[in-house]
Design a protein around this motif. Structure first.
Motif, short mmCIF file in Angstrom:
data_model
loop_
_atom_site.label_atom_id
_atom_site.label_comp_id
_atom_site.label_asym_id
_atom_site.label_seq_id
_atom_site.Cartn_x
_atom_site.Cartn_y
_atom_site.Cartn_z
N GLY A 33 0.82 -1.22 0.00
CA GLY A 33 0.00 0.00 0.00
C GLY A 33 0.84 1.25 0.00
N ASP A 83 -0.68 -9.16 -9.05
CA ASP A 83 -1.66 -9.80 -8.17
C ASP A 83 -0.95 -10.96 -7.49
OD1 ASP A 83 -3.61 -11.37 -7.05
OD2 ASP A 83 -4.97 -11.26 -8.76
N LEU A 85 -1.93 -13.39 -6.01
CA LEU A 85 -2.54 -14.71 -6.22
C LEU A 85 -1.96 -15.40 -7.45
CD1 LEU A 85 -6.13 -13.59 -5.33
CD2 LEU A 85 -4.98 -15.53 -4.25
N CYS A 105 -8.21 -8.60 3.36
CA CYS A 105 -8.84 -8.31 2.06
C CYS A 105 -9.40 -9.57 1.39
CB CYS A 105 -7.83 -7.71 1.08
SG CYS A 105 -7.09 -6.18 1.61
C1 LIG Z 1 -5.76 -2.76 3.16
S1 LIG Z 1 -4.40 -2.30 2.14
C2 LIG Z 1 -3.05 -2.50 3.28
C3 LIG Z 1 -1.90 -1.62 2.94
C4 LIG Z 1 -0.71 -1.65 3.88
N1 LIG Z 1 -0.04 -2.93 3.89
C5 LIG Z 1 -1.05 -1.25 5.29
O1 LIG Z 1 -0.40 -1.75 6.21
O2 LIG Z 1 -1.94 -0.42 5.49
C6 LIG Z 1 -4.23 -3.69 1.11
C7 LIG Z 1 -3.20 -3.52 0.01
O3 LIG Z 1 -3.10 -4.75 -0.69
C8 LIG Z 1 -3.13 -4.50 -2.07
N2 LIG Z 1 -3.75 -5.69 -2.70
C9 LIG Z 1 -5.04 -6.06 -2.66
N3 LIG Z 1 -5.21 -7.21 -3.34
C10 LIG Z 1 -3.99 -7.56 -3.80
C11 LIG Z 1 -3.52 -8.65 -4.56
N4 LIG Z 1 -4.35 -9.62 -4.99
N5 LIG Z 1 -2.20 -8.72 -4.86
C12 LIG Z 1 -1.35 -7.75 -4.43
N6 LIG Z 1 -1.75 -6.69 -3.71
C13 LIG Z 1 -3.04 -6.59 -3.40
C14 LIG Z 1 -3.96 -3.24 -2.24
O4 LIG Z 1 -3.68 -2.59 -3.46
C15 LIG Z 1 -3.55 -2.46 -1.01
O5 LIG Z 1 -2.42 -1.66 -1.28
#
Ligand SMILES: C[S@@+](CC[C@H](N)C(=O)[O-])C[C@H]1O[C@@H](n2cnc3c(N)ncnc32)[C@H](O)[C@@H]1O
Length: 208
Positions: A33, A83, A85, A105
């Motif tokens: 993030g 991603d 995944l 998430c």
């Molecule tokens: C809730 S935020 C958390 C951000 C940060 N790690 C924090 O401590 O606040 C979730 C992060 O995961 C990323 N994200 C969501 N799904 C993802 C995926 N499938 N692969 C990689 N990143 C992903 C989002 O873009 C976002 O930046």
């Protein structure tokens, strides 16, 4: 939004063990993030190489800006838009993995899949830092946390394409991959937890 709603509470969770864990040389931050943990990793582990993976290009741009603002000379970070995944991480490459406020998430089967993939990327004895929300086991704390999380999921599912509609604790999946909970601290009436997990094997072997 984080600052308005939680002040520094989430950041304290992200960094709870950063000064205690053994020096890391290869660090993987997934779903990083805005980059606030990344900045602290660069401060603590000046010589380490870091890989920062996030599916969102705007969030990666924000992380780059955050790093530049706090540490303009940092050059050891590779940013990858992917991603997780589907992203194939290098095998046994990282002695520190950080997934903060990330597993919340995902749906249960996705949490399991991500942990399987990332565990394969962990070097022997790797540390895994994981801060997130949780639901305490009983009492008023449990009711409070459930209400807050219900509101959060309703809000974020309305505003984003969040796959999850409830929290999946990652503990059993980490245990299955040989990770052991080394330390845990809780905050905010048990709503927040900050974990330091240790992987199987001896720290410092087989690093790339
Ligand atoms: C809730 S935020 C958390 C951000 C940060 N790690 C924090 O401590 O606040 C979730 C992060 O995961 C990323 N994200 C969501 N799904 C993802 C995926 N499938 N692969 C990689 N990143 C992903 C989002 O873009 C976002 O930046």
């Amino acid at each position: 939004m984080e600052f308005l709603l939680a002040g520094e509470k989430l950041q304290r969770c992200r960094t709870a063990f950063l000064d205690e864990i053994p020096a890391a040389r290869n660090i993987l931050l997934v779903g990083e993030g805005h980059g606030r943990c990344l900045v602290e990793c660069c401060r603590r582990f000046k010589e380490a190489r870091m890989v920062c993976v996030d599916a969102s290009e705007p969030m990666l741009a924000q992380a780059r800006r955050e790093l530049k603002a706090h540490n303009p000379k940092a050059t050891q970070v590779e940013f990858i838009g992917a991603d997780v995944l589907n992203w194939p991480p290098p095998s046994k490459a990282f002695d520190l993995i950080a997934t903060n406020f990330f597993f919340d998430c995902f749906r249960e089967e996705q949490v399991e899949r991500i942990i399987c993939r990332l565990a394969a990327a962990a070097a022997p004895g790797a540390s895994w830092l994981l801060a997130d929300f949780q639901i305490p086991s009983g009492g008023l704390k449990r009711i409070r946390s459930r209400l807050i999380l219900w509101a959060m999921y309703a809000f974020f599912r309305m505003m984003t394409r969040l796959p999850a509609n409830r929290l999946t604790p990652p503990d059993s999946f980490l245990n299955r991959k040989g990770f052991v909970l080394h330390r845990r601290v809780e905050a905010e009436w048990g709503l927040l937890h900050s974990d330091w997990w240790r992987g199987p094997g001896q720290f410092g072997q087989d690093l790339v």
